[in-house]
Structures are given as C-alpha cells and as structure tokens.
Enzyme design. Structure first.
Site, short mmCIF file in Angstrom:
data_model
loop_
_atom_site.label_atom_id
_atom_site.label_comp_id
_atom_site.label_asym_id
_atom_site.label_seq_id
_atom_site.Cartn_x
_atom_site.Cartn_y
_atom_site.Cartn_z
N ASP A 65 4.46 2.91 10.51
CA ASP A 65 4.08 1.90 11.73
C ASP A 65 4.61 3.03 13.21
OD1 ASP A 65 6.98 2.37 10.69
OD2 ASP A 65 7.29 0.23 10.43
N HIS A 95 14.50 -0.96 3.58
CA HIS A 95 15.42 -2.03 4.34
C HIS A 95 16.28 -2.13 3.12
CE1 HIS A 95 14.24 -0.83 8.43
NE2 HIS A 95 13.24 -1.96 8.00
N HIS A 142 11.16 2.15 11.62
CA HIS A 142 12.77 1.98 11.81
C HIS A 142 13.01 2.54 10.87
CE1 HIS A 142 9.46 -1.89 12.41
NE2 HIS A 142 10.45 -2.21 13.09
ZN LIG Z 1 8.91 0.42 9.86
#
Ligand SMILES: [Zn+2]
Length: 341
Positions: A283, A159, A196
């Site tokens: 995840d 990120h 993500h």
């Molecule tokens: Zn993640």
C-alpha cells in the site's frame, strides 16, 4: 518461490463496516485481495501450496490465551445480545492497558479492539486462523529448508498487538513467522515496508533483543496509526536499540523510500540475524487507495532486490495493499526483484 495460501478459507472473513473520519464507508480489506494476489503469483510461475494446519501453538507464541479465546468466540456471544450489530464493533475502550479485564462481550470488544477498522463476523476466525497458518507454514519451510517462501496472508497482521486487534489485523502473522524462526535462529529481523507503521509487531517485540523490528512508513504524526511509529521509539528494557522506525514524508517516491530502506538494512546487517521476515505491504504504492506514499511498480522490484541482497533465509508475509489495478503487478514486481529476475 513457494506461495502459501488457503484461498477459500482465507476469504470467508468479509468485514463490512469501516469508519473514515466518522463516516461509514465500505471496508477496503476485501476477500478479493486474495484472488488478485494469488492470480499474480500464479501468473509469475510460482508454486502455490496450501497452508498446513499448525494448531494454535504458533498463534499462542505471540498472543495471550484470553485474546485468542476472544477472537474464537466473541461473534457468537455478541450475536446473543438483543439488538446488537451483525459485526462485532467496539464502542468503549479502557484508557490504558492496566485497566481491569471485563466479563461482558461489549467490554471485551473494547479491551481487545483498538479501533473500528476490524469488525468481526461469523466467519472471521476461520480466515484469521488460516492466514496465521500460512505464515507458520512458510516459516516452517524456511526454517527447515532455507529457501525463501511467501505467505499470502489475509487478513493482514502487523497492527495486531499481543492482545489487541486493530487496522484490519487480528493475529500478527509476521510475528508468528518470526517466533517460529526463533526455534532455529538466535536472532531474527523483521523489516516492514507497508505504508503504515507496524505498531503491533513493534509492540510484541519492544522489550526483546532477539528480534529486531524495522519499519518504513508514512509519518504517523498525521497518519494511521498516529500513536506509534515515531523515530524516537527505539525499544525498551532489554529491547532498547532493537526497534528502528523510519517515518517518511507523505508522498515520498522511490528514491526516498529506497534511501530509508538502505538505512534499515544497514541496521539489519549490524544485527547479524540468522533469518529475515519481510512484512510486505503493497500500500506504499502511488496508486493505492490510501494514497500515503508514492512507490512505483518497478520500485517494488528494487525493494525486493535489496532485501534479497542480505542473503538470509527469508519469509515474506503479506500485509496491506488494497484493491487497485496494479495490486497484482506490484506483488509480481516484488517477487521477481527478490528472485533476481
Ligand atoms: Zn498498510
């Protein structure tokens, strides 16, 4: 497989604050993640190797000088502000990146931190630096030898943009590895299988045709990181067509994930890269605390198998994956699948 980790150094970063829907909760990016992952790698018979100190050069290859200085020194500056919180947490942000660069610690925190999920404490830089060193060490091994290597990076990195922290991430370890591999290979592909979207990685290489970025993730229309990860984001300028996003409906299981992975791998094969970086978030697991997708433990082995089938020199970089009973099993499953076990 060689597993690169400097566990004690990577565990001193200990973020406490985390806002969920505006409410304070414990930060899930805990030092204990290192122990779980390392125990699984050790039990799997992999060779544990300490990271080599590569200095700042691999970090500076993908991040701006002012951002690196910010990460190194912001906590000591913040601590001098009367009444400031123990961790650096932003409370004001520029509405766009072309805004002027401030001198104040508070202003710079808002400029360089996208959200409140990545508080900076007194020891954060130590772990950030050695997490990046693990990625650089693994990439150097792969560049020089060709055998795959796994960088047990913590804190994670995908990120983090060139001058922006976010979502538990500070230095983009997958980008560090890709940039280092570019020293030998003309084209490098990054495949991000974290739950993500790898928005920082996408951002760093968005205008480049030499690094293909592919990300599979829960559809960001209602999921972090919200503003990036949509299918229409395909790169820009010289990089147009060299970014592929494969958003998946919430709750997608192995079959849907693997079908999307196959689409991504077709694109990778067409790009004909010299080397591969796998941004390995765990995840997407059905039992992960984030609960976004539903990949099973055997599913991670199949993901590993299909990535290995590309037959490329590969650096595997740890991204997300949070404390749950199967965290170590999921890593073991992926690595065993990758090695054809
Ligand atoms: Zn993640």
């Amino acid at each position: 497989m060689k597993v690169i980790c400097s566990a004690e150094r990577q565990k001193v970063h200990y973020p406490r604050s985390f806002l969920v829907n505006g409410a304070q909760q414990p930060n899930p990016e805990q030092p204990g993640r290192v122990d779980r992952l390392l125990a699984a790698a050790t039990a799997g018979g992999h060779e544990i190797v300490a990271a080599v100190d590569h200095g700042l050069a691999p970090i500076a290859a993908v991040h701006t000088p002012e951002y690196i200085r910010f990460l190194q020194h912001i906590h000591e500056r913040w601590a001098r502000i009367p009444g400031a919180s123990e961790e650096v947490i932003p409370n004001i942000h520029p509405d766009r990146r072309e805004a002027s660069y401030p001198l104040s610690a508070v202003g710079q925190a808002g400029y360089h931190m996208a959200d409140t999920a990545c508080p900076i404490g007194p020891d954060s830089w130590e772990s950030i630096y050695w997490s990046a060193a693990a990625a650089a060490t693994a990439a150097a091994l792969v560049r020089d030898g060709g055998d795959p290597a796994y960088a047990l990076c913590r804190p994670p990195g995908h990120h983090a943009f060139t001058d922006l922290a976010g979502g538990f991430c500070f230095v983009n370890n997958s980008a560090v590895a890709a940039a280092l591999l570019r020293g030998r290979y003309d084209r490098v592909a990054i495949v991000d299988v974290d739950l993500h979207h790898g928005n920082g990685t996408q951002g760093i290489f968005y205008r480049r045709a030499d690094v293909l970025t592919v990300s599979l993730h829960a559809d960001p229309i209602r999921f972090y990181p919200f503003f990036w990860g949509h299918a229409h984001e395909r790169g820009a300028g010289a990089g147009l067509g060299y970014n592929l996003n494969l958003p998946l409906p919430r709750g997608s299981e192995d079959d849907a994930f693997l079908a999307a992975l196959d689409r991504g791998l077709e694109q990778v094969a067409a790009f004909a890269p010299g080397a591969l970086v796998v941004a390995l978030g765990l995840d997407a697991f059905e039992g992960d605390p984030f609960g976004g997708l539903a990949v099973s433990t055997p599913g991670f082995a199949e993901i590993g198998r299909r990535l290995a089938a590309l037959g490329l020199p590969t650096v595997i970089v740890q991204e997300g994956g949070y404390l749950c009973d199967a965290l170590g099993d999921n890593l073991a499953s992926f690595l065993a699948g990758f090695e054809g076990a």
